[in-house]
Scaffold this motif. Structure first.
Motif, PDB file in Angstrom:
ATOM      1  N   UNK A  62       6.642   9.837 -11.705  1.00 52.81           N
ATOM      2  CA  UNK A  62       5.704  10.241 -10.659  1.00 52.81           C
ATOM      3  C   UNK A  62       5.609   9.217  -9.530  1.00 52.81           C
ATOM      4  N   UNK A  63       5.838   7.945  -9.846  1.00 50.70           N
ATOM      5  CA  UNK A  63       5.730   6.928  -8.793  1.00 50.70           C
ATOM      6  C   UNK A  63       6.900   7.031  -7.825  1.00 50.70           C
ATOM      7  N   UNK A  64       8.086   7.271  -8.392  1.00 52.55           N
ATOM      8  CA  UNK A  64       9.255   7.416  -7.520  1.00 52.55           C
ATOM      9  C   UNK A  64       9.172   8.708  -6.716  1.00 52.55           C
ATOM     10  N   UNK A  65       8.697   9.769  -7.353  1.00 54.44           N
ATOM     11  CA  UNK A  65       8.569  11.032  -6.620  1.00 54.44           C
ATOM     12  C   UNK A  65       7.530  10.871  -5.514  1.00 54.44           C
ATOM     13  N   UNK A  66       6.481  10.098  -5.793  1.00 58.01           N
ATOM     14  CA  UNK A  66       5.507   9.785  -4.746  1.00 58.01           C
ATOM     15  C   UNK A  66       6.177   9.119  -3.561  1.00 58.01           C
ATOM     16  N   UNK A  67       7.059   8.173  -3.851  1.00 65.29           N
ATOM     17  CA  UNK A  67       7.760   7.479  -2.767  1.00 65.29           C
ATOM     18  C   UNK A  67       8.674   8.448  -2.026  1.00 65.29           C
ATOM     19  N   UNK A  68       9.347   9.330  -2.788  1.00 66.21           N
ATOM     20  CA  UNK A  68      10.216  10.315  -2.145  1.00 66.21           C
ATOM     21  C   UNK A  68       9.412  11.216  -1.203  1.00 66.21           C
ATOM     22  N   UNK A  69       8.242  11.653  -1.675  1.00 65.42           N
ATOM     23  CA  UNK A  69       7.385  12.479  -0.817  1.00 65.42           C
ATOM     24  C   UNK A  69       7.003  11.720   0.439  1.00 65.42           C
ATOM     25  N   UNK A  70       6.687  10.441   0.257  1.00 64.44           N
ATOM     26  CA  UNK A  70       6.273   9.623   1.394  1.00 64.44           C
ATOM     27  C   UNK A  70       7.411   9.501   2.403  1.00 64.44           C
ATOM     28  N   UNK A  71       8.633   9.277   1.887  1.00 66.08           N
ATOM     29  CA  UNK A  71       9.781   9.144   2.781  1.00 66.08           C
ATOM     30  C   UNK A  71      10.068  10.467   3.486  1.00 66.08           C
ATOM     31  N   UNK A  72      10.107  11.556   2.702  1.00 60.79           N
ATOM     32  CA  UNK A  72      10.393  12.872   3.285  1.00 60.79           C
ATOM     33  C   UNK A  72       9.338  13.251   4.302  1.00 60.79           C
ATOM     34  N   UNK A  73       8.065  13.126   3.879  1.00 62.58           N
ATOM     35  CA  UNK A  73       6.966  13.462   4.782  1.00 62.58           C
ATOM     36  C   UNK A  73       6.954  12.558   6.001  1.00 62.58           C
ATOM     37  N   UNK A  74       7.254  11.275   5.796  1.00 61.70           N
ATOM     38  CA  UNK A  74       7.289  10.327   6.917  1.00 61.70           C
ATOM     39  C   UNK A  74       8.354  10.720   7.928  1.00 61.70           C
ATOM     40  N   UNK A  75       9.508  11.131   7.412  1.00 65.60           N
ATOM     41  CA  UNK A  75      10.581  11.552   8.309  1.00 65.60           C
ATOM     42  C   UNK A  75      10.135  12.746   9.157  1.00 65.60           C
TER      43      UNK A  75
END
Lengths: 208, 624, 356
Positions: B23-36
Motif C-alpha cells: 500500500x505504501x508503494x501504491x500510494x507513491x504511484x498514485x502520488x506520481x500519477x496524480x502529480x503528473x
C-alpha cells in the motif's frame, strides 16, 4: 493458510466463509460491492422508467403490446428455484459435504443457463418484431436494464463453472469456502434484481 | 524480500513497481500519477487564462479552448485531485489504524493501474487531435453532437479510471471495518481515517451512477443506443440528473479527505487534541449523508419547478451547518494550543479563510432564486475554485509537506515550502477573488473570448497575473522536491516532533510490513498518550513477535488494465474501421484471461519470518 | 420579508455592502444594476445573503486571528504542553444553533422568491375577446443565434428582442439543436432552453434601453453549446408601450411588401438568389426558420450578435462566417460572391428597417 489442512464436519467452523481475516475481508467487501451494484441497478431502473414507451414520432411499441407474461413467468420460476438450490449448496458447505454442495451448484448453474437461454430467446423474438436496440429510447433502456441483468447472470455462470472446475479435485478448505459463499451471495442478489425487473418492467408494464 | 537497500538493476526495480501490492508503494504511484496529471491540468489552466488575458484574444481557437476547459476540469478532478488523495489514503490510513496492508492488496494495485490506463487513454486524445470538448459535465445534447472521438475518449477513459476508484473505495471501507489494531475503536480512529471511511462510502454509492451514465453515453454515441436523443424519445435531462447524482457527492469525496488532513495538521502543530472530536466525526458523516441529497442544486435553471428548487435549496443550505461546526472546531483546536507555523500548518492556516469564503458563496449559490443570476457565470467558477483549490488542493499540498517524510524518509525544504505557499496563496486569491465580480458583471463561464467594452478587461488581466503566480509557486514546489530528493537527508520516526497517531511511531518510511508487532491502541492520539506516560517509542505491542503474513506481488493488475485500455480503442473505432471489433474482443478477452488466471491460480501470500523481524528491530533500534 | 422597521435596520448594512461591492459593472449587463423587478428581487437576495455571509466570515476571522496571535509556540516556549481539551457541548450547541438561525433567515425569502419567479399562471389569461392579456414571447435558441416569435402578434424577429417596459413579459423557451440558456443579466436570472421541453418564466423591464451605452441591454447564452458559445449574444431593446405598439405595426407591415424583381436593386436581387432560402425579410410568420429573420436588420445593434454594426463588418462576416463564428451553420460566401456583390447585399440588408 494451509490448503492441505484436512477438516472433518466436526472441526469445520460454523462460518467457514469468514473464518480467516482474508475471508472476512472478502465477505464484507462483497457485501459492499453488492451495495454499489444496487445503486447501479437503481440508476438503470430510473432511466428505464423515464424512457418507458418513449420513441420517435409514430412509435408503436408499448409494454402492453410487447411483453408476454407466461414466458417471463417461467424465467422467474427458473431463477427463483436456482436461488433456492444455491441455498442448499450453502447448507452443505456449512456441513462440510463437498460432493452435495457441488451437485447443488451444478443444478443451480443449469437453472441459470435455462433462464439465460429463455432471455436470449425473448430478445431475439423482440428483435424479429422490429424492436431493435437502436429503434427507440424505450428499446435502448429496456435492453440496457434487462441486458445488464442478463450479463450479470452470464458472469455468474462463468464464475461458478470456473469455481466448480477448479475445486473439483481438492474439496473444501477455508480458502475456497469464501469463494463459494460469495458466489451464492451474488446469485441471490441477481435473483432479487430479477424480482424487481419482473415487477417493474413486466408486471407493471402489462397490467399497470 | 529484505528491506535493506540493495543495489538492483533498473529492470528489477521497474518490475517491482509494476507488480507491487504494497500500500505504501501504491500510494507513491498514485502520488506520481496524480502529480503528473496535476501538472498537465495546470498547463491547460494556464492556456485558458492566457487566452482570456485580453479581449478578442486569439491565442487558441474556440474549438481548442473548449477542449482545454473540458480537459482541465476532467483531469484535475478525476486524474489529479482524487488519485493524489487516494494516494494519501493508501500511504497513511493503514498506518493510522495499525494495519500491515489494506484488505485487498491485489485490488489496490488493480485500482491504481486502471486509473493510470484510464488517464492515459483520456489524454491520448490530444495526440489523436480529437479531444473532449463538451465540458467536464459533458451535457448530453452537446456531447451527442460533438464531432470526432473526443467525447468517446472522455466516456471510455473515465469508465476505466472510475472502475479503479470504485475498487479503491470498497478496499478502504473493508480495511477500516476489519483491520483496525486491537483497541482502535471507531471513536478512536484519527480523523483522516474517518474522512477516508466516509469518502470511500461515498465513492461506493456515487460511482455506480457515473458508471451507468458513461455507459449510456458510450452506447448512445458508439452502439446506436437512444437515451438522450429527444427525437428518438430520449431525454437529455436524464444525463444531467445521473451526472450530478454522481457529481455532487464527488465534490465531498474530494473535500472530506482534505478535511481529514487539516484535522491532523491543526492537532499536531497546535500540540493539542482535536477539539470536539466526536462532533467532528458526526459532522463528517452528516456531510457525507447530505452530500447525496442536494444534487439538483446544480440544475436550478433547468426548469425542474419551484417545489424541487425550493427543497434542494434548503437542503443545500443545511450542509453549511456541519461544515461550520468543523471550521469552529478547528479554530478551537488552535485556541489554547501551542501553534508552530510549519509549511503544512501554513497551508492549513491559509485554508481556513479561503474555504470559508468558498463555503459562503456556496450557500449563496444554493439560494435558488439568486442562483438564477449566478449560475454558469464566473461567480460559479470563483466559488468552486475557492472550495476545490482552497480546500482540496491546499489539503493536498499540506498533506504533501506533512507526509513527505513518512512516505519518502526525507523532509521537504521548509523555506522553499513557505515560498511555494505564499506564491500560490497570493496568486490564488488574485486569480479567483475578482472572478466573483466578473460573474456579477454578466460574464458567463466557458467563454473562449469576450468583446471589448463590457468592463471585464482589467479584471481578467488581474486574474491571469494571479494564475502566473500560482504557476511559479508550483514550479518552486517541483524544484523543492527535486533538490530534497537529491540531498536525501534521512529523518527519524517523527520528524515534526509532535506526531500523535500511529504512523509517527514507526520508521520513515515504514518497513514493508509496517508494524513488527501489531500495536495496542489505548485511546485517541494513542502515540501522544504513550509518550506522555513516558513510553518514548509511543507504541505498546498487542502481540509477541511472530511470523507475519504478507501478500505476493502480481503483474496481473497491470495486464487486466492494459486489456481494458486496448478494448477501449476497439470500441471507439468499431463503427468505422474493420479492425475495431476484433480489437475490442481481443482486449476484453485479454482482461478476462488475466482475471481467470488470478482466479485459477491460488495466491496465498507468504510469511515474513520471525528472525528477519527481530533482525530488523535490532538494526533499526526502533520498536521494542 | 424585510418590511417596516426591519427594512431600515437592514438598510445601513446594505449601504455598507454596496460600497463593498464598489465596482457595479456596466448598466447594460450587470446583475448589480438591475433594471427589472426580477433582477431587483434577486439583487435584494444577493445583499441579504452577502450580509449574512460577511457576518460569518468576520466571526471566523476574529477567532482565527486572535488564536494565531495569542497561542504561538514562539511565545509559549518550546516545552509548553497545552491542556488537552476534549471539547465543549455548550460551544458545539452555539455554533450549531446560530448557523441554523442564519440559514432559516435566508431560507424563508429563498422559498418565497422561488415560487414567485416561477408563477406563470397569467401567461394564458385571455380577455373577453379571446386576446391574450399579456405579452408572450417564444424564444428558440439555435446554434448560435436567437429567434423571438410573438405568437399573439404574428410576428417574428431574431437576435434583438424588443419588449415594452413596465409590464410582465412571459417567455416560452426551447432550444432547436443543443441546450442553451437564456440570460439577460441586468433584467433577471436565466433559464435553460432545453431541447425536449418548453420552459416558462417571466421578466419585467423597468427601464428604457435608449439611454444605455449602445441603446440596448445585453443578453447572453449561459450554457456551453459549442465553439461559438461565447459569441451567442443577443440584445434587448425596451420601449414604452406606445412605441412598442408602433414597432409591432411596422413589423407587421414588412409582410405586405412584395418583391418586384425588376425594380429591385442589385443587392436585393442577389439576396433573393442566395439568401432567401434561409433568411426571411418579412417579420410576419412563425418561428422555425433556418437562419435569423432579417426584417429589422438595419435597426440592430450587432452583426451576428457581436460584430460592429456597419457595412464593412457585414461584408467581412458574409465572406467568411466560419472564421468569425466557428461552428455556426451559415456557409461562407467569400468564394461564391465578389466583393462588389457582397457589398451590394450588405447595403441592401442595412436598409432593412422598421424604425426609420
Amino acid at each position: 493458510m494451509d490448503l492441505n489442512k484436512k477438516f472433518t464436519p466436526e472441526t469445520w467452523p460454523d462460518h467457514p466463509e469468514r473464518a480467516t481475516l482474508e475471508a472476512k475481508n472478502k465477505f464484507v467487501g462483497f457485501w459492499l460491492f453488492l451495495g454499489g451494484e444496487t445503486i447501479l441497478f437503481a440508476t438503470l431502473f430510473a432511466t428505464y422508467l423515464a424512457l418507458k414507451n418513449k420513441g420517435p414520432s409514430g412509435f408503436e411499441f408499448t409494454t402492453q403490446g410487447l411483453f408476454e407474461l407466461p414466458l417471463v413467468f417461467v424465467m422467474t420460476l427458473l431463477l427463483l428455484t436456482s436461488s433456492l438450490t444455491s441455498v442448499y449448496a450453502m447448507y452443505h458447505l456449512r456441513n462440510y459435504d463437498f460432493k452435495k454442495m457441488q451437485l447443488w451448484l451444478v443444478i443451480t448453474a443449469f437453472l441459470g443457463l435455462g433462464f439465460l437461454a429463455l432471455e436470449m430467446y425473448e430478445f431475439v423474438h423482440y428483435v424479429k418484431l422490429g424492436f431493435t436496440y437502436d429503434n427507440s429510447a424505450f428499446s435502448s433502456a429496456f435492453y440496457t436494464l434487462v441486458g445488464t441483468h442478463g450479463f450479470h447472470v452470464a458472469v455468474g455462470l462463468v464464475w461458478i463453472t470456473l469455481l466448480i472446475y477448479r475445486n473439483s479435485k481438492r474439496g473444501l478448505n477455508l480458502y475456497n469456502a469464501t469463494k463459494f459463499y460469495t458466489f451464492s451471495l451474488y446469485w441471490h442478489f441477481i435473483d432479487v434484481v430479477w424480482v424487481f425487473i419482473f415487477t417493474v418492467v413486466y408486471l407493471m408494464g402489462v397490467i399497470g | 524480500m529484505s528491506s535493506v537497500a540493495q543495489k538492483r538493476g533498473f529492470g528489477a526495480t521497474l518490475w517491482d513497481w509494476l507488480t507491487t501490492v504494497d500500500h505504501k508503494k501504491i500510494g507513491i504511484l498514485y502520488l506520481l500519477g496524480g502529480g503528473f496529471f496535476f501538472i498537465v491540468g495546470g498547463i491547460e489552466a494556464m492556456i485558458i487564462r492566457l487566452q482570456l488575458l485580453t479581449p478578442n484574444n486569439d491565442l487558441v481557437s474556440a474549438g481548442i479552448f473548449n477542449q482545454m476547459i473540458t480537459m482541465h476540469g476532467t483531469t484535475m478532478i478525476f486524474l489529479a485531485a482524487m488519485p493524489i488523495l487516494i494516494g494519501f489514503m493508501n500511504a497513511i490510513m493503514p498506518l493510522q489504524i495499525g494495519a500491515r496492508d489494506v484488505a485487498f492488496p491485489f485490488l489496490n494495485s488493480l485500482g491504481f493501474w486502471m486509473f493510470m490506463f484510464g488517464g492515459i487513454f483520456l489524454n491520448l486524445s490530444w495526440f489523436f487531435g480529437q479531444v473532449p470538448d463538451a465540458g467536464w459535465t459533458s451535457y448530453a445534447s452537446l456531447a451527442l453532437v460533438s464531432e470526432g472521438h473526443g467525447v468517446d475518449f472522455y466516456a471510455i477513459g473515465l469508465q476505466i479510471a472510475g472502475g479503479g476508484t470504485l475498487m479503491g473505495g470498497i478496499n478502504f471501507l473493508v480495511t477500516i471495518i476489519n483491520m483496525r489494531a486491537p483497541g482502535m475503536t471507531y471513536m478512536r480512529m484519527p480523523l483522516f481515517t474517518w474522512t477516508t471511511f466516509v469518502a470511500s462510502a461515498m465513492i461506493l454509492f456515487a460511482f455506480p451512477p457515473l458508471t451507468v451514465g458513461l455507459f449510456l453515453l458510450t452506447f448512445e454515441r458508439m452502439f446506436g443506443g437512444n437515451f438522450f436523443d429527444h427525437t428518438m424519445g430520449g431525454n437529455t435531462i436524464i444525463w444531467e440528473h445521473i451526472f450530478w447524482i454522481f457529481g455532487h457527492p464527488e465534490v465531498y469525496i474530494l473535500i472530506l479527505p482534505a478535511f481529514g488532513i487539516f484535522s491532523e495538521i491543526f492537532s499536531i502543530f497546535s500540540r493539542k487534541r482535536l477539539f470536539g472530536y466526536s462532533a467532528m466525526v458526526f459532522a463528517t458523516v452528516l456531510i457525507g449523508f447530505l452530500g447525496f441529497m442536494v444534487w439538483a442544486h446544480h440544475m436550478f435553471t433547468v426548469g425542474l419547478g419551484p417545489t424541487a428548487n425550493a427543497i434542494f435549496s434548503v437542503a443545500t443550505m443545511a450542509i453549511a451547518i456541519p461544515t461550520g461546526v468543523k471550521i469552529f472546531n478547528w479554530l478551537l483546536t488552535m485556541w489554547g494550543g501551542s501553534i508552530k507555523i510549519t509549511t503544512p500548518m501554513l497551508w492549513a492556516l491559509g485554508f481556513i479563510p479561503t474555504f470559508v469564503m468558498g463555503g459562503v458563496t456556496g450557500v449563496m449559490l444554493g439560494t435558488a432564486p439568486l442562483d438564477y443570476q449566478l449560475h454558469d457565470t464566473y461567480f460559479v467558477v470563483a466559488h468552486f475554485h475557492y472550495v476545490i483549490v482552497g480546500g482540496t488542493v491546499f489539503g493536498i499540498l499540506a498533506g504533501l509537506h506533512l507526509y513527505w517524510p513518512k512516505m519518502f524518509g526525507t523532509l521537504l525544504n521548509e523555506m522553499l515550502g513557505k515560498v511555494t505557499f505564499w506564491f500560490f496563496f497570493i496568486g490564488f486569491h488574485l486569480t479567483f477573488l475578482i472572478q466573483h465580480w466578473l460573474g456579477f458583471w454578466g460574464m458567463p463561464r466557458r467563454v473562449f473570448t469576450y468583446m471589448d467594452g463590457q468592463g471585464w478587461n482589467s479584471s481578467n488581466l488581474i486574474s491571469t497575473v494571479g494564475a502566473l503566480f500560482m504557476a511559479i509557486g508550483i514550479t518552486v514546489l517541483v524544484y523543492n522536491i527535486i533538490v530534497t530528493s537529491v540531498k536525501n537527508v534521512r529523518v527519524a520516526n517523527d520528524p515534526w516532533g509532535d506526531g500523535r497517531t500511529l504512523e509517527w511511531a514507526i520508521e520513515s518510511p515504514p518497513l514493508y510490513y509496517n508494524f513488527a508487532q501489531t500495536p495496542l491502541v489505548r485511546g485517541l492520539d494513542t502515540v501522544y498518550i504513550e509518550k506522555m506516560e513516558g513510553n518514548a517509542s509511543g507504541l505498546t505491542p498487542a502481540e509477541p513477535v511472530q511470523d507475519i503474513h504478507m501478500p505476493n506481488g502480481s503483474f496481473i493488475p497491470f495486464m487486466m488494465s492494459l486489456g481494458l485500455f486496448i478494448a477501449g480503442f476497439g470500441a471507439m473505432y468499431r463503427a468505422e474501421e474493420s479492425w475495431g471489433l476484433p480489437v475490442l474482443i481481443f482486449g476484453l478477452l485479454w482482461t478476462f484471461i488475466a482475471m481467470a488466471m488470478r482466479s485459477l491460480k491460488d495466491d496465498l501470500g507468504y510469511y515474513v519470518k520471525k528472525d528477519e523481524i527481530l533482525r530488523d528491530m535490532k538494526r533499526k533500534g526502533g520498536q521494542k | 420579508m424585510m418590511k417596516g422597521l426591519k427594512k431600515w435596520r437592514l438598510f445601513s448594512l446594505l449601504a455598507a455592502l454596496t460600497v463593498f461591492l464598489a465596482g457595479c459593472g456596466q448598466e447594460e449587463l450587470s446583475t448589480l444594476l438591475p433594471a427589472g423587478q426580477v433582477g431587483k428581487d434577486q439583487f435584494k437576495l444577493l445583499m441579504l445573503s452577502s450580509g449574512i455571509m460577511l457576518f460569518v466570515i468576520v466571526a471566523v476571522m476574529v477567532i482565527y486571528l486572535i488564536a494565531i496571535v495569542r497561542f504561538r509556540r514562539s511565545k509559549l516556549g518550546e516545552d509548553h504542553i497545552p491542556e488537552q481539551v476534549e471539547g465543549s457541548h455548550t460551544l458545539e450547541l452555539v455554533w450549531t444553533v446560530i448557523p441554523v438561525l442564519l440559514v432559516l433567515l435566508l431560507a424563508v425569502p429563498t422559498v418565497y422568491y422561488t415560487y414567485k419567479f416561477s408563477n406563470v399562471t397569467a401567461m394564458d389569461v385571455v380577455d373577453e375577446e379571446g386576446n391574450a392579456e399579456n405579452l408572450v414571447v417564444d424564444v428558440t435558441a439555435k446554434l448560435y443565434w436567437w429567434e423571438f416569435e410573438y405568437p399573439n402578434l404574428g410576428i417574428v424577429t431574431a437576435q434583438e428582442l424588443v419588449v415594452p417596459t413596465d409590464e410582465k413579459v412571459y417567455f416560452n423557451l426551447i432550444a432547436a439543436d443543443v441546450k442553451h440558456s437564456f440570460w439577460i443579466p441586468a433584467i433577471g436570472g436565466k433559464l435553460d432552453t432545453n431541447v425536449e421541453n418548453v420552459n416558462k418564466f417571466y421578466l419585467t423591464f423597468d427601464k428604457e434601453s435608449k439611454d444605455l451605452k449602445d441603446g440596448v441591454f445585453y443578453g447572453k447564452c449561459a450554457e456551453l453549446c459549442g465553439p461559438s458559445h461565447a459569441l451567442m449574444d443577443f440584445k434587448v431593446k425596451t420601449l414604452p408601450r406606445a412605441e412598442f405598439d408602433k414597432w409591432v405595426t411596422a413589423m407587421k407591415a414588412t409582410g405586405e411588401e412584395t418583391t418586384d424583381v425588376a425594380a429591385a436593386g442589385q443587392g436585393e436581387e442577389l439576396f433573393q438568389q442566395s439568401c432567401i432560402g434561409c433568411h426571411a425579410t418579412s417579420a410576419v410568420g412563425e418561428s422555425g426558420a433556418v437562419g435569423p429573420n432579417l426584417a429589422s436588420f438595419g435597426d440592430r445593434n450587432r452583426i451576428a450578435g457581436f460584430m460592429d454594426h456597419d457595412q464593412e463588418s457585414l461584408v467581412e462576416w458574409l465572406s467568411d462566417t466560419q472564421e468569425h463564428k466557428p461552428g455556426n451553420l451559415m456557409p461562407s460566401f467569400g468564394e461564391q460572391l465578389s466583393d462588389e456583390e457582397l457589398n451590394a447585399i450588405a447595403e441592401y440588408l442595412m436598409s432593412l428597417s422598421v424604425e426609420k
